[in-house]
Design a protein around this motif. Structure first.
Motif, short mmCIF file in Angstrom:
data_model
loop_
_atom_site.label_atom_id
_atom_site.label_comp_id
_atom_site.label_asym_id
_atom_site.label_seq_id
_atom_site.Cartn_x
_atom_site.Cartn_y
_atom_site.Cartn_z
N ASP A 68 4.46 -18.85 41.41
CA ASP A 68 4.10 -17.43 41.31
C ASP A 68 4.70 -16.67 42.49
N VAL A 69 5.08 -15.43 42.24
CA VAL A 69 5.72 -14.62 43.26
C VAL A 69 5.04 -13.24 43.30
N ASN A 70 4.79 -12.77 44.52
CA ASN A 70 4.34 -11.39 44.72
C ASN A 70 5.53 -10.59 45.23
N VAL A 71 5.70 -9.39 44.69
CA VAL A 71 6.73 -8.49 45.21
C VAL A 71 6.05 -7.17 45.57
N TYR A 72 6.62 -6.49 46.56
CA TYR A 72 5.95 -5.33 47.15
C TYR A 72 6.84 -4.09 47.03
N ALA A 73 6.21 -3.00 46.61
CA ALA A 73 6.92 -1.72 46.47
C ALA A 73 7.11 -1.09 47.84
N LYS A 74 8.34 -0.69 48.10
CA LYS A 74 8.62 0.05 49.33
C LYS A 74 8.73 1.53 48.96
N TRP A 75 8.03 2.34 49.72
CA TRP A 75 8.01 3.78 49.50
C TRP A 75 8.43 4.49 50.77
N GLU A 76 9.04 5.65 50.59
CA GLU A 76 9.31 6.54 51.73
C GLU A 76 8.54 7.81 51.47
N ILE A 77 7.86 8.27 52.50
CA ILE A 77 7.09 9.50 52.37
C ILE A 77 8.06 10.68 52.34
N VAL A 78 7.74 11.66 51.52
CA VAL A 78 8.59 12.84 51.35
C VAL A 78 8.30 13.82 52.49
N ASP A 79 9.37 14.39 53.02
CA ASP A 79 9.25 15.43 54.04
C ASP A 79 9.35 16.80 53.40
N TYR A 80 8.58 17.73 53.92
CA TYR A 80 8.61 19.11 53.44
C TYR A 80 8.82 20.04 54.63
N THR A 81 9.35 21.22 54.35
CA THR A 81 9.54 22.20 55.42
C THR A 81 8.49 23.30 55.30
N VAL A 82 8.03 23.73 56.45
CA VAL A 82 7.13 24.87 56.54
C VAL A 82 7.89 25.91 57.36
N THR A 83 8.11 27.07 56.75
CA THR A 83 8.84 28.15 57.40
C THR A 83 7.87 29.26 57.75
N PHE A 84 7.83 29.60 59.02
CA PHE A 84 7.00 30.72 59.50
C PHE A 84 7.90 31.95 59.57
N ASN A 85 7.71 32.89 58.65
CA ASN A 85 8.45 34.14 58.63
C ASN A 85 7.74 35.10 59.57
N LEU A 86 8.33 35.34 60.75
CA LEU A 86 7.67 36.10 61.80
C LEU A 86 7.66 37.61 61.55
N ASP A 87 8.62 38.11 60.78
CA ASP A 87 8.72 39.55 60.49
C ASP A 87 8.66 40.39 61.77
N ASN A 88 9.41 39.95 62.80
CA ASN A 88 9.42 40.70 64.06
C ASN A 88 10.81 40.68 64.71
N ASN A 89 11.83 40.57 63.89
CA ASN A 89 13.23 40.52 64.35
C ASN A 89 13.57 39.26 65.13
N GLU A 90 12.71 38.25 65.10
CA GLU A 90 13.02 36.94 65.67
C GLU A 90 13.32 35.99 64.52
N GLU A 91 14.03 34.91 64.84
CA GLU A 91 14.34 33.91 63.83
C GLU A 91 13.08 33.22 63.32
N ASP A 92 13.08 32.90 62.02
CA ASP A 92 11.97 32.14 61.47
C ASP A 92 11.83 30.82 62.22
N ILE A 93 10.60 30.31 62.28
CA ILE A 93 10.35 28.99 62.86
C ILE A 93 10.18 28.02 61.71
#
Length: 189
Positions: A68-93
């Motif tokens: 008998d054999v066990n095999v294991y699933a490898k997963w990578e967590i997904v990355d997401y971006t969070v953009t802070f729109n400053l609305d003050n003439n500075e670049e978004d963070i």
């Protein structure tokens, strides 16, 4: 003389996130006909199957083994971006976070002539963002501002008990205008 050989029934157990995903059975040396590659889990990308839990030896078996054999699933967590729109003439963070992470609030931005109200999910400031919400997708957060009214004041002494304050201009959302206000000395503007 012919000798009968009995084939042993064996299984392959596919394990994902510590739980059995599926077990397939067959006889040793028999070809493996089932290929399990279409796994999905929200917030993760399926990488492949491995023969060890450290994901060093990739699962590439074509036939059932003699045990008998066990095999294991490898997963990578997904990355997401969070953009802070400053609305003050500075670049978004822009911050990159993993699925399920919480956003850390950034230092409140500054905009001349305005007071920072908070972070919102929409440009109109109708849906406040709740920072205890785990990230499940890329998002844009909008800084919402309230205009601060400024007054240019000329002050004149009228007598010992009253002051006359002449508001030369008031910056408002409507038209600028002039107005005289009489205040008792105990009050300040």
């Amino acid at each position: 003389a012919l000798e009968a050989k009995y084939l042993k029934e064996v299984s392959i157990t596919f394990i994902s996130f510590g739980e059995t995903y599926k077990t397939i059975k067959g006889y040793e040396t028999e070809e493996i006909k089932e290929n399990i590659t279409n796994l999905s889990k929200e917030g993760y990308t399926f990488v492949g199957w491995y023969l060890d839990q450290e994901f060093k030896q990739e699962y590439k078996l074509k036939t059932f083994q003699d045990e008998d054999v066990n095999v294991y699933a490898k997963w990578e967590i997904v990355d997401y971006t969070v953009t802070f729109n400053l609305d003050n003439n500075e670049e978004d963070i822009v911050k990159t976070l993993h699925y399920g992470d919480l956003i850390s609030q950034i230092t409140n931005p500054v905009k001349e002539g305005y007071k920072f109200i908070g972070w919102y999910e929409d440009k109109n400031g109708t849906i406040p963002y709740v920072f205890s919400t785990p990230i499940t997708k890329s998002i844009m957060l909008y800084a919402i501002w309230e205009e601060v009214y400024s007054y240019i004041i000329d002050e004149y002494e009228y007598n010992d008990n009253e002051k006359i304050i002449d508001l030369v201009s008031i910056n408002t959302n409507v038209d600028d205008y002039k107005q005289n206000i009489y205040l008792n000395q105990d009050y300040t503007v």
